[in-house]
Write a protein that holds these residues in place. Sequence first.
Motif, short mmCIF file in Angstrom:
data_model
loop_
_atom_site.label_atom_id
_atom_site.label_comp_id
_atom_site.label_asym_id
_atom_site.label_seq_id
_atom_site.Cartn_x
_atom_site.Cartn_y
_atom_site.Cartn_z
N VAL A 111 51.86 48.62 5.04
CA VAL A 111 51.32 47.98 3.84
C VAL A 111 49.87 47.61 4.16
O VAL A 111 49.61 46.73 4.98
N GLY A 112 48.94 48.31 3.52
CA GLY A 112 47.52 48.14 3.84
C GLY A 112 46.83 47.05 3.05
O GLY A 112 47.44 46.33 2.25
N ALA A 113 45.51 46.97 3.28
CA ALA A 113 44.71 45.90 2.67
C ALA A 113 44.71 45.98 1.15
O ALA A 113 44.66 44.95 0.47
N SER A 114 44.76 47.19 0.58
CA SER A 114 44.70 47.31 -0.88
C SER A 114 45.92 46.70 -1.54
O SER A 114 45.80 46.00 -2.57
N GLU A 115 47.12 46.93 -0.97
CA GLU A 115 48.33 46.33 -1.53
C GLU A 115 48.34 44.82 -1.35
O GLU A 115 48.77 44.06 -2.22
N ILE A 116 47.87 44.38 -0.18
CA ILE A 116 47.82 42.94 0.08
C ILE A 116 46.83 42.26 -0.86
O ILE A 116 47.09 41.19 -1.42
N GLU A 117 45.68 42.90 -1.07
CA GLU A 117 44.67 42.34 -1.98
C GLU A 117 45.21 42.24 -3.41
O GLU A 117 44.98 41.25 -4.11
N ALA A 118 45.94 43.27 -3.85
CA ALA A 118 46.51 43.25 -5.20
C ALA A 118 47.48 42.09 -5.37
O ALA A 118 47.52 41.44 -6.42
N ALA A 119 48.27 41.82 -4.34
CA ALA A 119 49.23 40.71 -4.41
C ALA A 119 48.51 39.37 -4.51
O ALA A 119 48.92 38.47 -5.27
N ILE A 120 47.41 39.21 -3.76
CA ILE A 120 46.65 37.96 -3.81
C ILE A 120 45.96 37.80 -5.16
O ILE A 120 45.94 36.70 -5.74
N PHE A 139 38.40 40.30 3.26
CA PHE A 139 39.21 39.75 4.34
C PHE A 139 38.36 39.48 5.58
O PHE A 139 37.37 40.18 5.84
N ASP A 140 38.77 38.48 6.33
CA ASP A 140 38.11 38.20 7.60
C ASP A 140 38.51 39.26 8.62
O ASP A 140 39.69 39.61 8.75
N GLY A 141 37.53 39.77 9.36
CA GLY A 141 37.82 40.78 10.37
C GLY A 141 38.26 42.09 9.74
O GLY A 141 37.92 42.42 8.61
N ALA A 142 39.02 42.86 10.52
CA ALA A 142 39.54 44.14 10.02
C ALA A 142 40.56 43.90 8.92
O ALA A 142 41.21 42.85 8.87
N GLY A 143 40.69 44.85 8.03
CA GLY A 143 41.65 44.71 6.94
C GLY A 143 43.06 44.50 7.47
O GLY A 143 43.49 45.18 8.40
N PRO A 144 43.83 43.56 6.90
CA PRO A 144 45.18 43.29 7.40
C PRO A 144 46.15 44.42 7.08
O PRO A 144 45.98 45.14 6.08
N THR A 145 47.14 44.58 7.93
CA THR A 145 48.20 45.57 7.73
C THR A 145 49.54 44.93 8.08
O THR A 145 49.66 44.31 9.13
N THR A 190 43.39 35.48 5.68
CA THR A 190 42.30 34.64 5.20
C THR A 190 41.15 35.52 4.76
O THR A 190 41.00 36.67 5.22
N GLY A 191 40.33 34.98 3.89
CA GLY A 191 39.19 35.74 3.39
C GLY A 191 38.45 34.96 2.33
O GLY A 191 38.59 33.73 2.23
N SER A 192 37.67 35.66 1.53
CA SER A 192 36.88 35.04 0.47
C SER A 192 37.07 35.82 -0.82
O SER A 192 37.16 37.06 -0.81
#
Length: 335
Positions: A111-120, A139-145, A190-192
């Motif tokens: 589950v990559g950053a795009s799916e996580i971003e959509a959920a947020i 996102f802070d640092g590398a995209g979460p997975t 975490t992120g902005s």
Amino acid sequence: MTLRHPPQRRPALAAGLAIFAMVAATSASAADRPSLRGDVTVVGDLLTLGDLVAHAPAALAGTALFRAPSLGQSGTIQAQRVLGAAETLGLGPIDTAGRTQVTVTRAARHVGASEIEAAIRKRLAGQFGMDPSATGISFDGAGPTLVVAPTVTGEVTATDVTLDRRSRRVQATIWIGPSAGERQAQIRVTGSAVDLVEVAVAGRALARGETVRSTDVVLERRARDLVPADAILDGTPLEGRVARRAVGVGALMRPADLIRPELVARGDVVTVTYETPGVSLTMRAKVSEGGALGDTVGITNPQSKKVLQAVVIGPGRVSVSTAPTGRLAAAIPSP
């Protein structure tokens, strides 16, 4: 009429058939012989004899031998370890085909950053009233997975979301599972929160001098803070423009990169039209400067030397729409 083999050839034919039957039986036996597998992909967390050895007896195939790698990871097992484990179970010789090890990959769903971003974004819309189509997450640092077993098909969910409206800092817990009480995996991110704007992007590489087609431009949403002030935003028609320089695929489209093709060139003799209700005049004139569609250019009648301003309306054609009729008439010499 029935054809019969000569009596002297019957023994030879029978011997040939017997040899063919023996070869076929030997080949079938070899095909069913237990053999070491090469690269294998498994779903569970345990490796069975059947995962590592093809044609293993059904009674032994489900026997667990080793632990599988972590989700999404790969590892190797030496062939001697597999052969030793099989021998302990009473399995006879195993054909290794010269292999010295078996590569094992554990299947996983990433589950990559795009799916996580959509959920947020979905949670920010419901909890804070933010427009999900105009809000992105940096996102802070590398995209979460989030890595889970391929059998986990639940929805990606964001909970415990916090937002500092002044700094626009965001924190959230991301998890997957049929319900909050049965989470299969979760991570804290975490992120902005950033404002998104729709920009025109090159859908393919454009060479210098190449004409832009409608399919060559795609619209993407990008963080407003990272978009240059001269980027071409949504709604600007670009079809028919010409690339002034090479443009790479995915690059932002800028006015400096594109020019409108000239429909009239300096020194051309063009057709000038002037139309109002009840009046239609046509003349030939010389253009003092080049221009693209919609540009205003100066025109001069080569005989009367009268100068007017006209708008380019097509290849070799300009229109005078604001000049008084008398002035235009004066620019047209008498026969």
